[in-house]
Design a protein around this motif. Structure first.
Motif, short mmCIF file in Angstrom:
data_model
loop_
_atom_site.label_atom_id
_atom_site.label_comp_id
_atom_site.label_asym_id
_atom_site.label_seq_id
_atom_site.Cartn_x
_atom_site.Cartn_y
_atom_site.Cartn_z
N HIS A 36 25.39 25.29 -24.79
CA HIS A 36 25.36 25.24 -23.33
C HIS A 36 26.41 24.26 -22.82
O HIS A 36 27.08 24.52 -21.80
CB HIS A 36 23.97 24.84 -22.83
N ASP A 39 29.68 26.02 -23.04
CA ASP A 39 29.78 27.05 -22.01
C ASP A 39 30.10 26.46 -20.64
O ASP A 39 30.61 27.17 -19.76
CB ASP A 39 28.49 27.86 -21.92
N ASN A 40 29.82 25.17 -20.47
CA ASN A 40 30.08 24.51 -19.19
C ASN A 40 31.31 23.60 -19.25
O ASN A 40 31.47 22.71 -18.42
CB ASN A 40 28.85 23.71 -18.76
N THR A 280 22.38 18.92 -17.64
CA THR A 280 22.65 19.43 -16.30
C THR A 280 23.27 18.35 -15.43
O THR A 280 24.24 18.60 -14.71
CB THR A 280 21.36 19.95 -15.65
N VAL A 283 26.87 17.82 -16.64
CA VAL A 283 27.74 18.96 -16.30
C VAL A 283 28.10 18.92 -14.81
O VAL A 283 29.26 19.18 -14.43
CB VAL A 283 27.04 20.28 -16.66
N GLN A 286 31.23 16.92 -13.53
CA GLN A 286 32.62 17.38 -13.65
C GLN A 286 33.18 17.88 -12.33
O GLN A 286 34.40 17.90 -12.13
CB GLN A 286 32.72 18.47 -14.70
N THR A 287 32.32 18.29 -11.40
CA THR A 287 32.79 18.77 -10.11
C THR A 287 32.65 17.71 -9.01
O THR A 287 32.90 17.99 -7.84
CB THR A 287 32.02 20.03 -9.68
#
Length: 312
Positions: A36, A39-40, A280, A283, A286-287
Motif C-alpha cells: 500500500h 502504491d501511494n 494513511t 501518505v 506528501q500532498t
C-alpha cells in the motif's frame, strides 16, 4: 510525491520513505502495508539485518517479490547477533561485512542491495577496511551505493573525508535539532544526502501524550507539539484561499515531516509505520503544503535548539 537523488548517485528516492523496523509480526499484514505504501508513491524501504534477527529483512523481501526493480531497498550491517541470541556485538570488519551481505541478500530475495549502510560507527573502527568492503561490494554488483547510519559529527566528518558515501541516516526532528548545528550544512556542501529518521519524535509531535525527550522536559515537549499544531492550523486556513493544488489539511504529522524536509540536505524523511492508520497519515503528508521560511523559523523558535555534547 517528490523524488530526489541520493547524493550524486543515480538512486532516486521518494521524499517520504518507510522505516520498516516498526513492522509487526504478521507477514501478510506487513506485506499489505508495504505494498500500500508503494502504491501511494513511497519507493524507499529501510530495514536492517539487526531487526528481529533478520526476520524484518525477510518480510520486506517477501512483500516485494516479483517487483524488485520498482523499489529502493536499504538495509544495514555492523551489529552481529551472538549465536545464543542473547544480544549483539559491534563488528565493522571487512570480513564480517562480506559475509553478512550474503545473508541479507538471501533474506531480501534479491541479488543486489540499493543502499547498504553501516549501522553505527565510531572513530575506533577500522574505517578504511570498512570502506574497502563497501567498495568491493559495489564492484561486484552486490550493492549499488553505500552510506552510514550515524548521529556522531566526528564519525560523519571522517566518512565524508575518506569514502564515497551517498547518504547519512540520522535522527532529526523539531525535538532533536542537533544535526542543524554543523552536520546538515556540511553534508549538503559535500553533496551527501540525509535520510532523516525520527521526524515525529516517537509520536510526541503527532498527538501522543507529552513526556520528557532527550534534554527537553515534559512541558517543553508539549510546547513543541503545540507549535506543530498551530502551524498545521495556519496552513489549513492559508491553503483554503489558495489556488495551489495541494491538501488544505496539513496535519501535525505532515507539519513535523515538512520541518525536517525543509533543509536541502534532507532527501527523505524515513517514517516508521506499523498500522494502516499511521500509513494513511504519512501518505497524506506528501500532498501537504511545504513550510515557508517564516513557518519553519516560527517552529524553530518554539524551543532552544539542542546540541551534541559528545562525539563532536
Amino acid at each position: 510525491m517528490n523524488y530526489l537523488p541520493l547524493g550524486q548517485s543515480d538512486l532516486i528516492v521518494s521524499e517520504i520513505s518507510m522505516g520498516c523496523m516498526s513492522l509487526g509480526d504478521d507477514p501478510n499484514q506487513n506485506a499489505s502495508l508495504l505494498r500500500h505504501a508503494f502504491d501511494n508513491g513511497i519507493t524507499l524501504f529501510d530495514t536492517a539485518d539487526l531487526y528481529d534477527q533478520g526476520q524484518n529483512e525477510r518480510m520486506v523481501g517477501q512483500a516485494f517479490a516479483g517487483m524488485r526493480q520498482q523499489v529502493i531497498l536499504a538495509t544495514k550491517v555492523g551489529n552481529r547477533w551472538r549465536p545464543d541470541g542473547s544480544g549483539w556485538d559491534w563488528n565493522p570488519t571487512k570480513a564480517y561485512i562480506l559475509q553478512a551481505v550474503e545473508e541479507s541478500l538471501k533474506r531480501l530475495q534479491t541479488d543486489y542491495i540499493d543502499l547498504y549502510q553501516l549501522h553505527g560507527g565510531t572513530l575506533d573502527d577500522p574505517i578504511d577496511e570498512t570502506i574497502e568492503a563497501f567498495e568491493q561490494l559495489k564492484r561486484e554488483g552486490k550493492i549499488r551505493e553505500y552510506g552510514i547510519s550515524s548521529i556522531r559529527p566526528n564519525v560523519i566528518r571522517e566518512w565524508i573525508a575518506r569514502s564515497n558515501i551517498v547518504s547519512v541516516m540520522m535522527q532529526y526532528s523539531l525535538l532533536d535539532r542537533r544535526p542543524e548545528e554543523t552536520s546538515l550544512d556540511l553534508l549538503h556542501e559535500h553533496k551527501v544526502s540525509v535520510l532523516a529518521r525520527g521526524s515525529l519524535a516517537k509520536g510526541l509531535l503527532a498527538n501522543k501524550p507529552a513526556k520528557s525527550y532527550l534534554n527537553y522536559t515534559t512541558d517543553e515537549v508539549r510546547q513543541a507539539a503545540d507549535a506543530i499544531k498551530a502551524a498545521s492550523t495556519t496552513a489549513a486556513s492559508t491553503a483554503a484561499v489558495s489556488t495551489v493544488a495541494v491538501s488544505t489539511n496539513r496535519s501535525p504529522v505532515a507539519t513535523a515531516i515538512r520541518y525536517v524536509l525543509h533543509h536541502p540536505a534532507v532527501a527523505s524523511a524515513v517514517v516508521g509505520v506499523r498500522t494502516q492508520e499511521q500509513l494513511t497519515d504519512v501518505v497524506l503528508s506528501q500532498t501537504s503544503l511545504a513550510l515557508t521560511e517564516q513557518e519553519w523559523q516560527q517552529l524553530a523558535n518554539a524551543l532552544p535548539a539542542n546540541q551534541y555534547d559528545q562525539h563532536r
